[in-house]
Scaffold this active site. Structure first.
Site, PDB file in Angstrom:
ATOM      1  N   CYS A  32      71.093  64.791   8.903  1.00 57.99           N
ATOM      2  CA  CYS A  32      71.098  65.723   7.788  1.00 57.99           C
ATOM      3  C   CYS A  32      69.901  66.305   7.905  1.00 57.99           C
ATOM      4  CB  CYS A  32      71.457  65.136   6.644  1.00 57.99           C
ATOM      5  SG  CYS A  32      70.378  63.746   6.368  1.00 57.99           S
ATOM      6  N   HIS A  35      69.118  60.992   2.109  1.00 58.88           N
ATOM      7  CA  HIS A  35      69.865  62.280   2.682  1.00 58.88           C
ATOM      8  C   HIS A  35      69.259  63.363   2.202  1.00 58.88           C
ATOM      9  CE1 HIS A  35      73.352  64.301   3.563  1.00 58.88           C
ATOM     10  NE2 HIS A  35      73.493  64.854   2.363  1.00 58.88           N
TER      11      HIS A  35
END
Length: 508
Positions: free
Chosen positions: A115, A433
């Site tokens: 990510c 994330h």
């Protein structure tokens, strides 16, 4: 580990002594062939003595040995466009058709804690000059045997951008780019005890991409002025004038020293008192540091003062949110709420010489703001509803140049508008994330959460300032505010170019 040195014949070329490891999947070998031939893996058909190599080496193992010649078929040219299809209604469209019809960028599949890279790619793609330069890029050296994969990574990024522009699918798997990045940078290939790829820092990835593109993308020729080394420095390079003056009373006669520095981003340092982005940036423009004094022959306190003497068209601001906790051995995160503006003014941080150069364009912005205010006042007096603005893209509006004629890629006003954000959700840089948020047009934004892309508004972007475990702004990319040329303002084409100055602190 079974490793062979093989030859690969493609068209009229034969690439010799290509390393092939059967301990790694064929996809990785094909990624290396891509770096040699510029033929994407999905277009490659590789055979050894009549046996086609697909998802595993098993059928080809008896025929593999040093010096064997593999035959590869495939073209490096773009695939032909799909035939025009009949009209399809929204409710009947597939996911990929909706992506194209609604003008939503494709998402990028997460290939094991990637990510950080996916969000970086989405934000970098918002820079049109970078996209155009990549389209023109032709690799000079695709040989990866020497360990230099910068050309292959640049070509892979180019190919990925082209795939995203085609919008043929809602989700793209950036397999080649991820593999090349992990081959070139060992830190991105790090795994945990369970054998899974660990999370990496998005800002580190952003800067590594910048360094690679610096090597491969040439600067725009300038008729006069300072010659910039490369396109990245032209578009993102901030030039500083730094002055150091000793504060010790015994060395007041020591002359101040002045020197130049260049950086591809500016930092916002966060303390307990930091409430606004500008405050965090300004704190390091004037600070006290300790260094050795040649006059006193010992360490002394110096006042370090920085001023910007050259502004780039694109300003990258890193929110310095991670710090190392010695006890826990982890890069902990500062969750404090720090308000960032949608529009940002760098004028007060510039040298007096640069401020004088910025004034002519700033006066044009002020005149446009006054014109708009007078128009609104007149409409209010007439008790008439405000004019409805037509939503257009920036390409539809003829705007004033945002750069100085003798300095391509610079800013001639000091006014910026937010166009991309990378956020982090979590408590440390080695976990959590990353998500990319990119401006589509006006108040329309897109949240690029790996393979999921969803529409957002400016109101949602302003919630990314921090203060909890929600997504927190980590990297902000500001682009040039655009001013429409007079004559376009009355045509309804001002929406995408409407960029009047606003406060630097706060986000009103």
């Amino acid at each position: 580990m079974p490793v062979f040195k093989v030859n690969v014949k493609w068209q009229k070329e034969t690439h010799k002594q290509v390393e092939l490891s059967t301990d790694e999947p064929p996809e990785l070998f094909k990624a290396g062939l891509f770096s040699l031939t510029n033929v994407p893996p999905d277009r490659q058909k590789v055979m050894v003595k009549g046996t086609v190599i697909k998802d595993d080496w098993t059928p080809a193992l008896p025929k593999l040995k040093n010096g064997v010649t593999l035959l590869m078929m495939g073209t490096a040219e773009e695939l032909p466009q799909a035939p025009v299809e009949k009209t399809v209604f929204l409710e009947d469209m597939s996911e990929s058709q909706l992506v194209s019809a609604l003008d939503i960028v494709p998402g990028l599949k997460n290939l094991g804690n990637t990510c950080y890279m996916n969000s970086t790619v989405q934000v970098l793609k918002t820079v049109p000059e970078l996209r155009n330069a990549l389209e023109r890029y032709q690799a000079n050296n695709m040989n990866t045997n020497d360990g230099d994969l910068s050309g292959a990574i640049t070509s892979s990024l180019k190919e990925l951008f082209l795939q995203m522009d085609e919008k043929r699918q809602a989700e793209i798997t950036p397999f080649v780019l991820v593999q090349l990045l992990r081959m070139h940078y060992p830190q991105f290939n790090e795994k945990n005890n369970e054998g899974h790829f660990v999370q990496q820092d998005a800002n580190e990835c952003f800067l590594e991409f910048m360094r690679i593109l610096q090597t491969n993308l040439k600067a725009i020729d300038s008729p006069a002025g300072r010659r910039r080394k490369d396109l990245v420095e032209q578009l993102f390079g901030v030039d500083f004038e730094v002055t150091m003056k000793c504060k010790d009373e015994q060395a007041l006669e020591e002359p101040a020293s002045t020197f130049a520095e260049t950086s591809l981003q500016i930092n916002c340092f966060i303390t307990a008192e930091t409430k606004y982005m500008m405050t965090g940036i300004n704190s390091k423009f004037s600070e006290t540091i300790s260094k050795r004094s040649p006059t006193l022959d010992r360490d002394a306190e110096y006042q370090r003062t920085s001023k910007v003497k050259r502004l780039p068209a694109y300003l990258c601001v890193q929110m310095v949110r991670f710090f190392y906790k010695e006890k826990e051995k982890v890069n902990a995160k500062i969750l404090k709420n720090v308000v960032f503006p949608m529009r940002f003014d760098m004028y007060e941080l510039c040298t007096s010489e640069l401020q004088q150069k910025l004034k002519p364009m700033r006066e044009k912005f002020m005149a446009e703001e006054e014109r708009k205010n007078e128009e609104k006042a007149a409409m209010k007096m007439k008790d008439a509803p405000p004019k409805a603005s037509q939503k257009t893209t920036i390409e539809d509006v003829e705007c004033e140049p945002f750069e100085f004629p003798d300095d391509p890629g610079s800013s001639n006003s000091g006014y910026y508008e937010l166009q991309g954000v990378i956020t982090h959700q979590g408590r440390s840089s080695s976990s959590g994330h990353y998500v990319g948020w990119v401006r589509k047009s006006g108040d329309e934004w897109l949240k690029c959460d790996d393979d999921t892309v969803s529409p957002q508004t400016t109101e949602e972007i302003l919630k990314l300032s921090g203060g909890g475990d929600w997504h927190v702004a980590y990297l902000l990319l500001y682009g040039p505010q655009r001013l429409p040329k007079r004559g376009d303002s009355d045509t309804g084409k001002v929406q995408a170019c409407e960029t009047v100055p606003m406060e630097t602190d706060g986000a009103k």
